[in-house]
Design an enzyme around this catalytic site. Structure first.
Site, PDB file in Angstrom:
ATOM      1  N   CYS A 102       0.825  -1.208   0.000  1.00 44.31           N
ATOM      2  CA  CYS A 102       0.000   0.000   0.000  1.00 44.31           C
ATOM      3  C   CYS A 102       0.856   1.252   0.000  1.00 44.31           C
ATOM      4  O   CYS A 102       0.820   2.042   0.940  1.00 44.31           O
ATOM      5  CB  CYS A 102      -0.920  -0.021   1.206  1.00 44.31           C
ATOM      6  SG  CYS A 102      -1.987  -1.454   1.167  1.00 44.31           S
ATOM      7  N   TYR A 106      21.525  -7.472  -0.366  1.00 46.38           N
ATOM      8  CA  TYR A 106      20.703  -6.438   0.266  1.00 46.38           C
ATOM      9  C   TYR A 106      19.249  -6.448  -0.213  1.00 46.38           C
ATOM     10  O   TYR A 106      18.607  -5.401  -0.271  1.00 46.38           O
ATOM     11  CB  TYR A 106      21.322  -5.040   0.065  1.00 46.38           C
ATOM     12  CG  TYR A 106      22.757  -4.975   0.514  1.00 46.38           C
ATOM     13  CD1 TYR A 106      23.088  -5.045   1.863  1.00 46.38           C
ATOM     14  CD2 TYR A 106      23.810  -4.889  -0.410  1.00 46.38           C
ATOM     15  CE1 TYR A 106      24.408  -5.015   2.285  1.00 46.38           C
ATOM     16  CE2 TYR A 106      25.135  -4.859   0.008  1.00 46.38           C
ATOM     17  CZ  TYR A 106      25.419  -4.918   1.356  1.00 46.38           C
ATOM     18  OH  TYR A 106      26.733  -4.896   1.765  1.00 46.38           O
TER      19      TYR A 106
END
Ligand code: LLP
Length: 488
Positions: free
Chosen positions: A415, A445
């Site tokens: 969202c 990462y």
């Protein structure tokens, strides 16, 4: 080929950044982005060592990190060989510490050890992984700008080969803890040589105004004239419980050019020589950190490891000769350069929508399509685009397609409008729900920075070797997600 600073594309959508070219063949794999062993089979499907992505999805689900163990081992060896060759005549070779923060689990620790590398950790949690994998403490380094007393005790319990001390405060703390235990701590001092690496602000780490390391600039402490770095050397020499091995620096991450590493090496050698003379000590070790960049898109062209290693070696050789000192043993800490390109993330396509966007600089009456391709993961498995404006690329993986290229933005299911996986990429026009996309270069990462935002389960990691796949980190389940909710 255009550069990333270019303003507009000569072909393709006017909405595309200048550096993004329309690929001549959307089905082709741009080799530097992919692990060895990844190719399309005769049906047009992406495979790794012969395993199709649809089989991998069936067995492990999506999103999924697909890591080539074969490629990891090869890159670890190649990096280590390149630096060992370049430094052989200077200091007998180099100790390569794989930076575990880029991606760590017990299998990886074992590969690192088996390939003759050592391990760089940055927390008690990473030390716990190292301990579970059974790597000898002597081959492990511990970093961190705010190590807890517990972490320092753990480092001493495990008899680590080096604790990289980040501040004067910490030096005193390590000395006191070691003294109380009747122990000696093997210490490197992390210095900030003031070299500003040309990379994103949040991943540049050796300039003055940031949290890491001991400043080499004079007047940086109350004792005018003594830099924090020198004060630390003097204190380390005084403390009977500290065995000062040498100096360390890490100038940043995702760096392509050797100049910054070379400049940092020169500055540290100057300082090392001065400290040896002034305090009548020998500092036998110098760690030049990690930060070697990889390709994320076709316009990224990092230098080969051998070229960087030779450039650094040339500087160390001539600087030591000029200073009249014998070269310290060099170590480095690559993370991304070893694991980054070993992995791709496999996603399933869901919702598609196309918006019309004003042409940059063309008034408002000319619009162009930008297609949003939503996948079943996003910023929870790769926050790098939102954190560092990182660019990636993607291909249609479950099949080949002859459809025309369409400028697309691959987005996640979170969202947030910033939940972007690949900001700009040309994908075939006929990409549809149920197709699989693969995003290469996600080994470093991504899993390491993953989160449970919106209660998404973090994906598993599958390792492929000798044509077979096995889970090395299982994906989370809904049960895992609810486990810590006390419900009271
Ligand atoms: N050594 C030290 C002391 C470090 O702090 C780091 C990375 C490394 C070695 C390994 O750097 P590498 O070779 O992997 O570039 N999350 C950021 C990168 C943060 C790097 C942190 N330190 C990113 O995704 O780009």
């Amino acid at each position: 080929m255009t550069s990333k600073s270019g303003q507009s594309s000569t072909a393709g959508s006017p909405l595309a950044p200048g550096w993004l070219e329309v690929p001549a063949d959307l089905n082709a794999l741009h080799e530097p982005l992919w692990a060895a062993g990844v190719e399309r089979n005769s049906d047009g499907e992406l495979t790794i060592e012969g395993l199709t992505v649809s089989e991998l999805q069936r067995q492990y689900g999506t999103p999924l990190f697909v890591l080539s163990e074969t490629d990891f081992r090869a890159r670890a060896r190649a990096f280590s060989d390149a630096f060992n060759d370049a430094f052989a005549d200077i200091c007998g070779g180099v100790d390569v510490y794989y930076a575990g923060k880029s991606f760590l689990c017990t299998s990886v620790v074992r590969w690192v050890e088996e390939e003759g590398l050592r391990l760089d950790t940055a927390s008690g949690g990473e030390l716990a992984v190292a301990a579970r994998a059974g790597i000898p403490g002597a081959d492990v380094a511990l970093h961190g700008n705010n190590k807890s007393d517990g972490e320092i005790h753990r480092a001493l319990d495990m008899q680590l080969g080096r604790i990289v001390v980040d501040s004067l405060d910490e030096l005193d703390r390590v000395a006191a803890i070691a003294a109380n235990r009747g122990d000696t701590a093997k210490v490197m001092l992390r210095l900030t040589p003031g070299v500003h690496a040309h990379t994103h602000e949040f991943i540049a780490t050796a300039h003055e105004d940031q949290k890491f390391g001991l400043s080499m600039a004079g007047d940086s402490t109350e004792k005018a004239g003594l830099s924090a770095a020198e004060e630390a050397v003097a204190a380390a020499v005084r403390h009977g419980s500290i065995d000062l091995l040498g100096l360390h620096c890490h100038i940043g991450s995702q760096i392509f050019e050797p100049d910054g590493f070379a400049l940092a090496a020169e500055k540290l050698l100057d300082f090392l020589a001065a400290m040896q003379t002034k305090y009548s000590i020998v500092l036998p070790e110098l760690d030049l950190g990690g930060g070697y960049g990889i390709a994320y898109t076709p316009v990224d062209t990092p230098r080969p490891a051998a070229e960087i290693a030779q450039a650094m070696a040339a500087v160390v050789r001539s600087k030591c000769a000029a200073l009249g000192i014998s070269a310290p043993r060099i170590s480095i800490e690559p993370g991304r350069a070893i694991v980054g390109s070993t992995t791709f993330t496999l996603y399933e396509v869901g919702t598609l929508k196309t918006v019309r966007v004003d042409s940059p600089g063309a008034g408002g009456d000319v619009t162009h399509p930008r297609r949003y391709v939503s996948v079943d993961g996003g910023m929870s498995d790769n926050p790098r685009p939102v954190l560092y404006d990182a660019d990636y690329s993607a291909i249609l993986a479950s099949r080949a397609s002859d459809a025309a290229p369409q400028l697309s933005r691959v987005v996640g299911k979170h969202c947030e409008s910033g939940d972007i996986v690949v900001r700009d990429v040309y994908l075939p026009k006929d990409v549809a729900a149920g197709d699989l996309l693969a995003v290469p270069g996600t080994g470093a990462y991504c899993w390491a920075l993953s989160s449970n935002y919106n209660y998404l389960a973090r994906p598993g990691v599958v390792a492929v070797r000798d044509g077979s796949a096995r889970l090395i980190v299982r994906g989370e389940t809904e049960e895992d997600l609810l486990n810590r909710d006390m419900g009271v």
